[in-house]
Write a protein that holds these residues in place. Sequence first.
Motif, PDB file in Angstrom:
ATOM      1  N   LEU A  57       0.834  -1.205   0.000  1.00 13.63           N
ATOM      2  CA  LEU A  57       0.000   0.000   0.000  1.00 13.63           C
ATOM      3  C   LEU A  57       0.869   1.256   0.000  1.00 13.63           C
ATOM      4  CD1 LEU A  57      -2.826  -0.986   2.519  1.00 13.63           C
ATOM      5  CD2 LEU A  57      -3.120  -0.458   0.089  1.00 13.63           C
ATOM      6  N   ALA A  58       1.973   1.212   0.747  1.00 12.68           N
ATOM      7  CA  ALA A  58       2.893   2.354   0.775  1.00 12.68           C
ATOM      8  C   ALA A  58       3.504   2.585  -0.598  1.00 12.68           C
ATOM      9  CB  ALA A  58       3.988   2.112   1.804  1.00 12.68           C
ATOM     10  N   ALA A  61       0.916   4.192  -2.828  1.00 13.76           N
ATOM     11  CA  ALA A  61       0.768   5.607  -2.508  1.00 13.76           C
ATOM     12  C   ALA A  61       1.958   6.419  -3.017  1.00 13.76           C
ATOM     13  CB  ALA A  61       0.634   5.787  -0.996  1.00 13.76           C
ATOM     14  N   ALA A  64       1.532   6.951  -6.777  1.00  6.09           N
ATOM     15  CA  ALA A  64       0.493   7.935  -7.089  1.00  6.09           C
ATOM     16  C   ALA A  64       0.975   9.354  -6.787  1.00  6.09           C
ATOM     17  CB  ALA A  64      -0.777   7.627  -6.302  1.00  6.09           C
ATOM     18  N   ALA A  65       1.640   9.530  -5.640  1.00 12.07           N
ATOM     19  CA  ALA A  65       2.112  10.859  -5.250  1.00 12.07           C
ATOM     20  C   ALA A  65       3.256  11.339  -6.137  1.00 12.07           C
ATOM     21  CB  ALA A  65       2.555  10.834  -3.786  1.00 12.07           C
TER      22      ALA A  65
END
Length: 203
Positions: A57-58, A61, A64-65
């Motif tokens: 999940l990290a 993220a 995406a960032a």
Amino acid sequence: MIRRARLLSVVVIVVCGALGIISSTQTWLTVVLDDGAGHLLDVPGASAIPVLAPLSLAVLALGAALSIVGLILRYVFGALSVAIGILLVWLTSNVTFEHPTSSVIATVTESTGIAGESAVDALIASITATAWPVVTLAGWILLVAAGVFTIATARGWAGTGRRYRTADAESGDSTRPATAAGSRPHDAIDDWDDLSRGEDPTA
């Protein structure tokens, strides 16, 4: 190639994160119990490596960032991708090639009620791996490569919005932005446009 570097890095890192999340729900190991009946237990990736889902999940993220951050954070996120990727390569390799008892102990204990590594180890007849650990390991190697690529090309990800606005200003096409700015206040749509151009709307 440099123009596509941002897109390539973002896509690869996001795909690796998504692969990790999917893999965490799939069977990584199959345990045969030495209980006379030879019961089979399926061990999902999240049980074999407890940090698999949260780290995946990290990574998702981070990918995406990475599509909207500035230069400094590109280096930071690239380095984080490399660090997480190396950790996951090591953990996944251990499960893939060593099949340690620690990777199946939670599943065996939940199924049999027997706790303790030595007791669980005595109950296990064999442990075999499915294809998922190998596939996931390849994904983590790709993640490390994507992180290194991000660091190597980050400076070339020039903000397209700034270049376009500079070109417009030099060509004398400054009427429309000035008119737009004077006709209404800066709102959420403008903030979203700034993010799309890779700019910080709070600046």
